[in-house]
Scaffold this active site. Structure first.
Site, PDB file in Angstrom:
ATOM      1  N   GLU A  59      19.627   1.828  31.981  1.00 58.38           N
ATOM      2  CA  GLU A  59      18.995   1.308  33.201  1.00 58.38           C
ATOM      3  C   GLU A  59      18.764  -0.201  33.161  1.00 58.38           C
ATOM      4  OE1 GLU A  59      18.140   4.277  31.920  1.00 58.38           O
ATOM      5  OE2 GLU A  59      18.471   5.650  33.589  1.00 58.38           O
ATOM      6  N   HIS A 115      10.204  13.568  36.380  1.00 61.69           N
ATOM      7  CA  HIS A 115      11.294  13.519  37.363  1.00 61.69           C
ATOM      8  C   HIS A 115      10.776  13.753  38.777  1.00 61.69           C
ATOM      9  CE1 HIS A 115      13.820  13.856  33.813  1.00 61.69           C
ATOM     10  NE2 HIS A 115      14.899  13.642  34.551  1.00 61.69           N
TER      11      HIS A 115
END
Lengths: 330, 324
Positions: free
Chosen positions: B60, B129
Site C-alpha cells: 500500500e 475489514h
C-alpha cells in the site's frame, strides 16, 4: 581513481560542487551558533562526494528525492544558494517561503522533488516520478537518496520490489554513513552492507562504492543512470561515507570512538580530491581561485538570507489547497 | 437513463474520465485482470489496457507513493486501496506526504490523486475489514473527503474528484455496492462540497453519509407516519463541507441529528455539532444528538455487527424518543 576516464573540466566541476556543499553547510552551522537558524538541521559535512558525483552525472531534467539531510542534494540539483539559505533562516525569501524549513527543501523548477522527513517514505514516491517518465515517454531518470537507516523501513522494500517489477527508470542511492541516527548500523542491521547486501533479494546487482571519492561516485552514477535511461531498469547503489558531525544539531556525536572519527577525517573527500587534482597537474592557484569564488557565493547567499524579512503572518493560511487558500468548509 | 448498480457506477465514472483525459491512469491491487475484489473496476482493463489500468503488489505504501510521485509531475492518478482499513498501512504517504506537500513547498507542488477505497460495515468481515474511517482522513489538513450514497452521485462525484487538483479520498461503501438506481446517460460531472436535501421536513434535520443515508430516509418515512417531519441531508462530502445547507436546514427545523457509521469518539458528527453550536445556537430547540457506532472495534457476528452500526430502528427510535 587518478587514471579514471573523466575529463579535466568535469573534475574541476566536481571539485567546485563539493566546495559549494562544504562551505554552504559550514556557514549554516555558523548561523546556528548565532541562533539565526531555528529548529533542527541535519548536515552532511563529510558526505559531499555523493551529492556532487550524482549531481554531476545527472541531466537537468532528471528528478531527485532527498531525505531530511537534503541540503547538499538540493544545491547539487541547481537550487540557488540564497533562497535555500533564507529557508534555513525561516525568511520570506526562502525557497519555500519559510513554510518548509531545513527538512523539506524542494525546488520543482529544478526537478528537485523534495526532502522527506519521514524515513523511507520518499522511496515509494520517487517511483512515481519514474513511472511518470515512463508514461510520458521521456528519458528522465529519478535518483532517490536515502540513509542506511531507511533500509530497515518497510517502505524501502516495497519501493524496491515495485521499481523492479515495473522496470522503472530509477536509481536508489544509499548514503551509508554507518550510523542510524545515534546507533551504529551494524548493531541493528542483519547484514554488513544494509543496502547492497539486500540488492539480490530484488534481482539487482550488488554495488558498493567509496562514497568519499567523487570520481568513484560519478562513475557509478553514470553507469546506473545510463542503465535506467536505456530502459534496463532500476539500480541500488550503496555509497559508504561518514558524517563529520552528529545526527542533527542537537547531537555532538560523542558516541563515536575518537579513533574512528579521526580515521574518517583523514579520509575527507575534499582533501582527497584536492590532492588528486594536484597530481593531475592542476595548480594550487587554480584550486584556490575556485575556493574563493565559492566563498564569495556563500557570503552573498548569507547576505541575501539575512536581508529577508519574516514571512507575512497571513501566509500561514495560504497554499493548503490548489485554490491558494486553506478554508476547509465552504 | 439506465439502471446502474453502485459498483457499476464506479467503473462508469472511471471510464468516463479516462476517455476524457488520456493521461489519467489507475493502479491498485487486483484491479486489472480480476476487475477488483469488489468488481468495481470490471471492464476497465479491456478498454484502457495494462499501461493505464495497472495491477500492483500488495504494497500500500508503494501504491500511494507511486500515485503521489506521478501526480507531482502532472499525471492525474486514481489509486485503489482495497479496504479502507488498509489506509492505516499507507497513512504516512496520505497524511504526511500527499496532504502536506503543497503547503510545505510554498505552493510548488500539486498532487492530483484520487484514493478510492471500500469503506464501512455490514458484511460480517470483522474489525479489520469493516471500519468506517472517513474521520481518519477528515482530520488531516490537505485531504478532501467524499462519500457518495447512490450510483448517480458516484459517477458525478468521482468525476469531480478526478478533475480536482487536490488529493481526494473517495469512500465507496461496501454495503451499497449492489444497490441500484436510474442514472442519466452521458457525461455526469458533480461538484465537491455540496450536500443534497433528499427529503424536505420541518421538525428536525438528519445529516447522514453513505450507507446511513438510505437508513435515515427510511427512518424519516416511519417518523412521518408518527407525525414527525424530518428533513434528510446527504452530506456527500466532509471536506469541503457544505455548511450552508446544514445551517439553513437547522434554521428551519431547530433540531439536528447526525447519523454516523464511524465510532463515536471524534466522529464527524462532533464537528457538525460544533459548527451548529457555534453558528446556529439560537436556532436550536434542543441539543444536537449524534447517532453513531459505539467506540468499539466492529464485531463479526451478524447480530453483534447489526447492533453496533446505526440501524433504521435505532435512528427512528432515537429521534422519536428525543423529539417527544
Amino acid at each position: 581513481m587518478d587514471e579514471a576516464d573523466i575529463p579535466a573540466d568535469v573534475r574541476l566541476e566536481l571539485y567546485e560542487r563539493q566546495h559549494v556543499l562544504r562551505q554552504f553547510e559550514k556557514r549554516a552551522y555558523d548561523l546556528f551558533m548565532q541562533n539565526l537558524v531555528k529548529g533542527t538541521s541535519h548536515l552532511s559535512l563529510g558526505m559531499e562526494a555523493i551529492s556532487a558525483g550524482f549531481g554531476q552525472a545527472m541531466q537537468p531534467d532528471d528528478y531527485v528525492f532527498a531525505t531530511y539531510r537534503g541540503h547538499a542534494h538540493t544545491l547539487s540539483k541547481g537550487a540557488p544558494l540564497g533562497p535555500v539559505m533564507a529557508e534555513l533562516l525561516g525568511r520570506e525569501n526562502g525557497i519555500l517561503q519559510g513554510k518548509g524549513g531545513s527538512m523539506h527543501l524542494t525546488s520543482v523548477e529544478h526537478n528537485m522533488m523534495g526532502s522527506y522527513a519521514i524515513i523511507g517514505a520518499h522511496l515509494c514516491i520517487a517511483n512515481g516520478t519514474a513511472w511518470s517518465a515512463q508514461i510520458r515517454g521521456t528519458d528522465q531518470v529519478t535518483v532517490a537518496f536515502f540513509g542506511d537507516g531507511a533500509t530497515n523501513i518497510g517502505a524501502f522494500h516495497e519501493a524496491l520490489n515495485f521499481a523492479v517489477i515495473w522496470n522503472l527508470p530509477i536509481v536508489f542511492v544509499c548514503e551509508n554513513n554507518l550510523y542510524m541516527e545515534y546507533t551504529p548500523s551494524d548493531l541493528i542491521t542483519a547484514v554488513d552492507h544494509p543496502a547492497a547486501d539486500r540488492a539480490s533479494a530484488y534481482g539487482l546487482e550488488r554495488i558498493v562504492v567509496d562514497g568519499n571519492d567523487a570520481d568513484a561516485v560519478y562513475l557509478a552514477a553514470q553507469d546506473a543512470l545510463s542503465k535506467a535511461r536505456r530502459g534496463a531498469g532500476p539500480s541500488l547503489v550503496e555509497a559508504v561515507t561518514y558524517r563529520h558531525g552528529g545526527h542533527s544539531r542537537a547531537d555532538p556525536g560523542k558516541y563515536r570512538p575518537a579513533e574512528e572519527v579521526e580515521a574518517w577525517l583523514d579520509h575527507d573527500p575534499i582533501p582527497i580530491y584536492h590532492q588528486r587534482l594536484l597530481r593531475l597537474g592542476v595548480s594550487e592557484g587554480d584550486l584556490a581561485t575556485i575556493q574563493q569564488s565559492v566563498a564569495g557565493r556563500v557570503d552573498e547567499a548569507t547576505e541575501f538570507a539575512k536581508a529577508g524579512g519574516a514571512p507575512a503572518p497571513e501566509s500561514a493560511m495560504t497554499d493548503l489547497w490548489a485554490n491558494g487558500g486553506s478554508a476547509w468548509r465552504n | 437513463m439506465a439502471e446502474l448498480s453502485y459498483r457499476e457506477a464506479v467503473a462508469r465514472g472511471i471510464a468516463q474520465e479516462m476517455r476524457r483525459d488520456p493521461m489519467l491512469v489507475m493502479l491498485g491491487e487486483d484491479i486489472a485482470g480480476a476487475g477488483g475484489v469488489f468488481k468495481t473496476t470490471v471492464g476497465l482493463l479491456d478498454e484502457f489496457g495494462p499501461s493505464r489500468i495497472r495491477d500492483t503488489p500488495i504494497s500500500e505504501q508503494a501504491i500511494l507513493g507511486a500515485a503521489m510521485g506521478a501526480a507531482m509531475t502532472g499525471i492525474p492518478v486514481i489509486a485503489e486501496i482495497m479496504f479502507s482499513d488498509f489506509i492505516a498501512v499507507c497513512f504516512d504517504i496520505l497524511a504526511n506526504e500527499m496532504a502536506k506537500s503543497r503547503y510545505m513547498t510554498g505552493g510548488q507542488m500539486t498532487v492530483p490523486v484520487v484514493v478510492r477505497t471500500h469503506n464501512g460495515g455490514g458484511s460480517r468481515f470483522g474489525a479489520q475489514h469493516s471500519q468506517s474511517v472517513e474521520n481518519w482522513c477528515m482530520m488531516i489538513p490537505g485531504l478532501k473527503v467524499v462519500a457518495p450514497s447512490n450510483p448517480g452521485d458516484v459517477v458525478g462525484l468521482l468525476a469531480a474528484a478526478i478533475r480536482d487538483p487536490d488529493p481526494v479520498v473517495f469512500f465507496e461503501h461496501k454495503s451499497l455496492l449492489a444497490t441500484k438506481a436510474e442514472v442519466p446517460d452521458g457525461e455526469i460531472i458533480d461538484t465537491l462540497g455540496t450536500a443534497k436535501v433528499l427529503r424536505e421536513g420541518t421538525d428536525c434535520t438528519i445529516a447522514a453519509l453513505a450507507l446511513m443515508v438510505p437508513r435515515a430516509m427510511e427512518a424519516a418515512e416511519r417518523l412521518a407516519a408518527e407525525g414527525i417531519s424530518a428533513e434528510v441531508i446527504d452530506l456527500r462530502s466532509l471536506v469541503p463541507l457544505d455548511t450552508q445547507t446544514i445551517l439553513g436546514s437547522v434554521e428551519k427545523t431547530g433540531r439536528l441529528y447526525t447519523v454516523e457509521e464511524n465510532p463515536r469518539l471524534c466522529g464527524w458528527g462532533a464537528e457538525i455539532a460544533s459548527l451548529v453550536g457555534e453558528e446556529a445556537f439560537w436556532n436550536l430547540d434542543g441539543p444536537v444528538i449524534r447517532i453513531s457506532t459505539p467506540h468499539i472495534p466492529l464485531p463479526s457476528a451478524e447480530n453483534l455487527e447489526d447492533l453496533t452500526i446505526p440501524s433504521v430502528d435505532r435512528i427512528y427510535e432515537t429521534i422519536k424518543r428525543t423529539m417527544d
